[in-house]
Design a protein around this motif. Structure first.
Motif, PDB file in Angstrom:
ATOM      1  N   LEU A 131       6.302  -7.618  18.581  1.00 53.75           N
ATOM      2  CA  LEU A 131       6.161  -6.556  19.579  1.00 53.75           C
ATOM      3  C   LEU A 131       7.272  -5.518  19.464  1.00 53.75           C
ATOM      4  O   LEU A 131       7.111  -4.388  19.932  1.00 53.75           O
ATOM      5  CB  LEU A 131       6.164  -7.147  20.988  1.00 53.75           C
ATOM      6  CG  LEU A 131       4.924  -7.960  21.391  1.00 53.75           C
ATOM      7  CD1 LEU A 131       5.154  -8.653  22.726  1.00 53.75           C
ATOM      8  CD2 LEU A 131       3.702  -7.050  21.465  1.00 53.75           C
ATOM      9  N   SER A 132       8.394  -5.902  18.844  1.00 57.82           N
ATOM     10  CA  SER A 132       9.514  -4.975  18.690  1.00 57.82           C
ATOM     11  C   SER A 132       9.349  -4.050  17.493  1.00 57.82           C
ATOM     12  O   SER A 132      10.209  -3.198  17.257  1.00 57.82           O
ATOM     13  CB  SER A 132      10.829  -5.763  18.545  1.00 57.82           C
ATOM     14  OG  SER A 132      11.087  -6.537  19.691  1.00 57.82           O
ATOM     15  N   TRP A 133       8.249  -4.211  16.736  1.00 60.62           N
ATOM     16  CA  TRP A 133       8.067  -3.431  15.512  1.00 60.62           C
ATOM     17  C   TRP A 133       6.680  -2.793  15.453  1.00 60.62           C
ATOM     18  O   TRP A 133       5.891  -3.061  14.563  1.00 60.62           O
ATOM     19  CB  TRP A 133       8.308  -4.326  14.291  1.00 60.62           C
ATOM     20  CG  TRP A 133       9.694  -4.875  14.300  1.00 60.62           C
ATOM     21  CD1 TRP A 133      10.113  -6.059  14.837  1.00 60.62           C
ATOM     22  CD2 TRP A 133      10.856  -4.232  13.793  1.00 60.62           C
ATOM     23  NE1 TRP A 133      11.457  -6.207  14.686  1.00 60.62           N
ATOM     24  CE2 TRP A 133      11.950  -5.099  14.038  1.00 60.62           C
ATOM     25  CE3 TRP A 133      11.085  -3.030  13.129  1.00 60.62           C
ATOM     26  CZ2 TRP A 133      13.255  -4.779  13.667  1.00 60.62           C
ATOM     27  CZ3 TRP A 133      12.376  -2.713  12.760  1.00 60.62           C
ATOM     28  CH2 TRP A 133      13.449  -3.584  13.026  1.00 60.62           C
ATOM     29  N   PRO A 134       6.380  -1.913  16.412  1.00 61.95           N
ATOM     30  CA  PRO A 134       5.095  -1.202  16.375  1.00 61.95           C
ATOM     31  C   PRO A 134       5.054  -0.210  15.223  1.00 61.95           C
ATOM     32  O   PRO A 134       6.079   0.040  14.570  1.00 61.95           O
ATOM     33  CB  PRO A 134       5.065  -0.484  17.733  1.00 61.95           C
ATOM     34  CG  PRO A 134       6.498  -0.276  18.069  1.00 61.95           C
ATOM     35  CD  PRO A 134       7.223  -1.486  17.534  1.00 61.95           C
ATOM     36  N   PRO A 135       3.889   0.378  14.942  1.00 62.74           N
ATOM     37  CA  PRO A 135       3.781   1.329  13.823  1.00 62.74           C
ATOM     38  C   PRO A 135       4.782   2.467  13.925  1.00 62.74           C
ATOM     39  O   PRO A 135       5.191   2.870  15.023  1.00 62.74           O
ATOM     40  CB  PRO A 135       2.338   1.833  13.937  1.00 62.74           C
ATOM     41  CG  PRO A 135       1.610   0.724  14.630  1.00 62.74           C
ATOM     42  CD  PRO A 135       2.586   0.125  15.589  1.00 62.74           C
ATOM     43  N   ALA A 136       5.186   2.982  12.772  1.00 68.58           N
ATOM     44  CA  ALA A 136       6.178   4.060  12.735  1.00 68.58           C
ATOM     45  C   ALA A 136       5.568   5.402  13.130  1.00 68.58           C
ATOM     46  O   ALA A 136       6.210   6.207  13.802  1.00 68.58           O
ATOM     47  CB  ALA A 136       6.780   4.153  11.335  1.00 68.58           C
TER      48      ALA A 136
ATOM     49  N   GLY B 147       5.227  16.309   1.798  1.00 63.72           N
ATOM     50  CA  GLY B 147       5.120  15.796   3.165  1.00 63.72           C
ATOM     51  C   GLY B 147       4.471  14.428   3.222  1.00 63.72           C
ATOM     52  O   GLY B 147       4.915  13.535   3.963  1.00 63.72           O
ATOM     53  N   THR B 148       3.429  14.242   2.423  1.00 57.43           N
ATOM     54  CA  THR B 148       2.747  12.946   2.393  1.00 57.43           C
ATOM     55  C   THR B 148       3.651  11.878   1.806  1.00 57.43           C
ATOM     56  O   THR B 148       3.653  10.721   2.264  1.00 57.43           O
ATOM     57  CB  THR B 148       1.455  13.050   1.577  1.00 57.43           C
ATOM     58  OG1 THR B 148       0.680  14.171   2.026  1.00 57.43           O
ATOM     59  CG2 THR B 148       0.609  11.792   1.750  1.00 57.43           C
ATOM     60  N   ALA B 149       4.441  12.241   0.795  1.00 57.82           N
ATOM     61  CA  ALA B 149       5.391  11.287   0.218  1.00 57.82           C
ATOM     62  C   ALA B 149       6.453  10.882   1.234  1.00 57.82           C
ATOM     63  O   ALA B 149       6.853   9.711   1.303  1.00 57.82           O
ATOM     64  CB  ALA B 149       6.054  11.891  -1.019  1.00 57.82           C
ATOM     65  N   ILE B 150       6.909  11.834   2.050  1.00 61.92           N
ATOM     66  CA  ILE B 150       7.887  11.511   3.096  1.00 61.92           C
ATOM     67  C   ILE B 150       7.278  10.528   4.099  1.00 61.92           C
ATOM     68  O   ILE B 150       7.925   9.556   4.518  1.00 61.92           O
ATOM     69  CB  ILE B 150       8.365  12.796   3.792  1.00 61.92           C
ATOM     70  CG1 ILE B 150       9.222  13.618   2.822  1.00 61.92           C
ATOM     71  CG2 ILE B 150       9.141  12.473   5.063  1.00 61.92           C
ATOM     72  CD1 ILE B 150       9.609  14.981   3.348  1.00 61.92           C
TER      73      ILE B 150
ATOM     74  N   LYS C 208       0.827  -1.210   0.000  1.00 62.62           N
ATOM     75  CA  LYS C 208       0.000   0.000   0.000  1.00 62.62           C
ATOM     76  C   LYS C 208       0.859   1.258   0.000  1.00 62.62           C
ATOM     77  O   LYS C 208       0.635   2.191  -0.796  1.00 62.62           O
ATOM     78  CB  LYS C 208      -0.926  -0.001   1.219  1.00 62.62           C
ATOM     79  CG  LYS C 208      -1.883   1.194   1.255  1.00 62.62           C
ATOM     80  CD  LYS C 208      -2.622   1.294   2.580  1.00 62.62           C
ATOM     81  CE  LYS C 208      -1.732   1.911   3.635  1.00 62.62           C
ATOM     82  NZ  LYS C 208      -2.481   2.229   4.882  1.00 62.62           N
ATOM     83  N   ASN C 209       1.868   1.302   0.892  1.00 58.54           N
ATOM     84  CA  ASN C 209       2.727   2.477   0.976  1.00 58.54           C
ATOM     85  C   ASN C 209       3.608   2.622  -0.266  1.00 58.54           C
ATOM     86  O   ASN C 209       3.905   3.736  -0.690  1.00 58.54           O
ATOM     87  CB  ASN C 209       3.586   2.402   2.238  1.00 58.54           C
ATOM     88  CG  ASN C 209       2.796   2.720   3.494  1.00 58.54           C
ATOM     89  OD1 ASN C 209       2.191   3.772   3.607  1.00 58.54           O
ATOM     90  ND2 ASN C 209       2.779   1.805   4.442  1.00 58.54           N
ATOM     91  N   TYR C 210       4.011   1.488  -0.846  1.00 62.81           N
ATOM     92  CA  TYR C 210       4.802   1.527  -2.076  1.00 62.81           C
ATOM     93  C   TYR C 210       3.996   2.173  -3.208  1.00 62.81           C
ATOM     94  O   TYR C 210       4.492   3.071  -3.909  1.00 62.81           O
ATOM     95  CB  TYR C 210       5.217   0.109  -2.458  1.00 62.81           C
ATOM     96  CG  TYR C 210       5.996   0.007  -3.740  1.00 62.81           C
ATOM     97  CD1 TYR C 210       7.383   0.113  -3.746  1.00 62.81           C
ATOM     98  CD2 TYR C 210       5.355  -0.192  -4.961  1.00 62.81           C
ATOM     99  CE1 TYR C 210       8.108   0.026  -4.930  1.00 62.81           C
ATOM    100  CE2 TYR C 210       6.067  -0.286  -6.145  1.00 62.81           C
ATOM    101  CZ  TYR C 210       7.441  -0.187  -6.123  1.00 62.81           C
ATOM    102  OH  TYR C 210       8.152  -0.267  -7.291  1.00 62.81           O
TER     103      TYR C 210
ATOM    104  N   GLY D 246       7.045   7.185   2.429  1.00 64.28           N
ATOM    105  CA  GLY D 246       8.378   6.605   2.306  1.00 64.28           C
ATOM    106  C   GLY D 246       8.881   6.036   3.616  1.00 64.28           C
ATOM    107  O   GLY D 246       9.466   4.941   3.653  1.00 64.28           O
ATOM    108  N   PHE D 247       8.666   6.777   4.701  1.00 64.19           N
ATOM    109  CA  PHE D 247       9.036   6.279   6.023  1.00 64.19           C
ATOM    110  C   PHE D 247       8.346   4.945   6.295  1.00 64.19           C
ATOM    111  O   PHE D 247       8.970   3.963   6.731  1.00 64.19           O
ATOM    112  CB  PHE D 247       8.624   7.287   7.100  1.00 64.19           C
ATOM    113  CG  PHE D 247       9.753   8.141   7.577  1.00 64.19           C
ATOM    114  CD1 PHE D 247       9.752   9.504   7.349  1.00 64.19           C
ATOM    115  CD2 PHE D 247      10.814   7.592   8.281  1.00 64.19           C
ATOM    116  CE1 PHE D 247      10.789  10.301   7.805  1.00 64.19           C
ATOM    117  CE2 PHE D 247      11.856   8.381   8.730  1.00 64.19           C
ATOM    118  CZ  PHE D 247      11.844   9.749   8.492  1.00 64.19           C
TER     119      PHE D 247
END
Length: 437
Positions: A280-285, A253-256, A205-207, A259-260
């Motif tokens: 658990l070590s990878w919550p949302p950014a 800004g939305t692209a950044i 989706k983000n790609y 991308g993140f």
């Protein structure tokens, strides 16, 4: 007989040439090719060794002695090797951002006498209350209590996993330096296979979203070119000009953000799928930055916290030493501004301290919000607070984003055209439809 003036001139001459041996002039930098691409990567080996040492007891002196070599190697990787293709110039910015983060972590690894500790540890790898005598037959001289650690891939040595974890953790989950960091609420299932599926779909989706936004930005004259251009088109009337610049600003800004999220999703897939890391070590950014109702809420919760420790090391901790909590606040945001500008300098288009000014002003902005609460008895919030955030991010931040675009950020190749559904399918279809009308 040498005078003090002569000595200072020679020292200045030697220092300049020593610096330029590490950070050469742009004309003297080495173009990155397939044949030499391994060298910038090898420059980070001292850093990984430093990460290993910071998880071993009684290594403080070794880490301090290793620090100059580590810093030198990081600067060499960031500034001695360069991408020369105009479309790939944005990678120079990316590699210098990465180098700055690694530099801050190296400084912290070296300075912390006790090493990098996890929550509940008294020494690296040793839980409080579970220390054992080194001479005990049941003791562990390396300081590890493996039964207290999460289960890991049996093919990965514990010492290597530990070094890679402390080297790459940014928000510091389960680490002492990360206590107090806001962590967004997890919405994905925590069962590993289901978590990986959900993360994979988020990555796709983000790609696709990033591809759409990047392709759209490249349609704007100047902004979408490798050499860059202003997003303020002087030939337009003021109202139209700022409507267009605001549109470009929001797209950027939305692209950044996309991308993140995309890169973080990809790293998460690799860490959980290949290294048996816990979901658990990878919550949302991110935590819905569009919903922030104050700048304090935006910077402390809604925006990503990956660079929090970097800015504390570069500016927050020195600022606190100089000026207490206010000095810490100002130093943190000043470090943020310099971080963004020094990385952009690697694109070879000189300095423009719009980013330094924007981030540097965030300290006074947060003090104003605190003053507002003290005078009115109410926090900044609600729709007025959200409009205040939008004013800061969509209006006041435009000179900073314009400075980035003038130096070619929007014209950089993030997603190759051959891997771009928007440029391969969507845009040609739209062109045909427009011609047909």
């Amino acid at each position: 007989m040498m005078t003090i003036t002569d000595f200072l001139l020679q020292f200045k001459y030697a220092a300049y040439h020593a610096f330029r041996a590490i950070v050469p002039e742009e004309r003297d930098r080495i173009p990155i090719t397939w044949n030499n691409s391994i060298y910038p990567i090898l420059c980070y080996v001292p850093f990984i060794f430093m990460a290993y040492l910071t998880r071993r007891p009684d290594t403080h002196l070794i880490r301090l002695l290793l620090l100059p070599s580590c810093i030198t190697a990081i600067f060499v990787a960031a500034y001695r090797f360069t991408w020369t293709t105009p479309e790939l110039n944005v990678y120079n910015w990316g590699q210098c951002c990465f180098a700055a983060v690694v530099l801050s972590k190296s400084l912290e690894f070296a300075v912390r006498k006790e090493g990098m500790l996890k929550v509940g540890e008294s020494r690296p790898g040793v839980k409080k209350g579970k220390e054992k005598d080194k001479d005990s037959p049941n003791g562990n001289v390396n300081g590890y209590i493996e039964h207290d650690e999460p289960r890991r891939n049996p093919l990965i040595a514990p010492w290597f996993y530990d070094a890679m974890e402390v080297a790459h953790t940014l928000r510091g989950l389960r680490w002492k330096f990360g206590q107090g960091v806001h962590i967004p609420k997890e919405t994905r299932p925590l069962e590993p296979s289901a978590f990986l599926r959900a993360t994979f779909f988020l990555f796709i989706k983000n790609y696709l979203f990033l591809d759409l936004l990047e392709s759209t930005l490249k349609l704007f004259p100047g902004v979408g070119q490798p050499l860059g251009g202003s997003m303020f088109y002087l030939q337009l009337t003021p109202v139209t000009r700022y409507a267009v610049s605001t549109t470009i600003h929001i797209l950027t800004g939305t692209a950044i953000l996309a991308g993140f999220e995309m890169v973080y999703n990809l790293i998460t897939l690799f860490a959980v799928g290949a290294f048996d890391s816990s979901p658990l070590s990878w919550p949302p950014a991110m935590d819905h930055p569009w919903r922030a109702e104050s700048m304090h809420e935006f910077w402390s919760k809604n925006w990503h916290q990956f660079l929090r420790q970097t800015f504390l090391v570069f500016g927050g901790y020195p600022g606190k030493w100089l000026g207490g909590h206010i000095g810490m606040l100002f130093g943190t945001f000043l470090a943020s501004g310099l971080f963004h500008e020094c990385a952009m300098y690697a694109m070879g288009r000189g300095y423009d301290h719009s980013a330094t000014i924007f981030f540097g002003l965030q300290g006074p902005v947060l003090l104003l919000e605190r003053l507002w609460r003290r005078v009115t008895g109410k926090r900044v919030g609600g729709w007025s607070g959200r409009l205040w955030v939008y004013f800061m991010m969509f209006v006041c931040a435009q000179p900073m984003v314009n400075a980035w675009h003038r130096r070619g950020l929007g014209g950089g190749m993030v997603i190759p055209p051959l891997l771009s559904p928007t440029r391969l399918i969507l845009l040609p279809v739209l062109k045909k439809l427009l011609r047909g009308t």
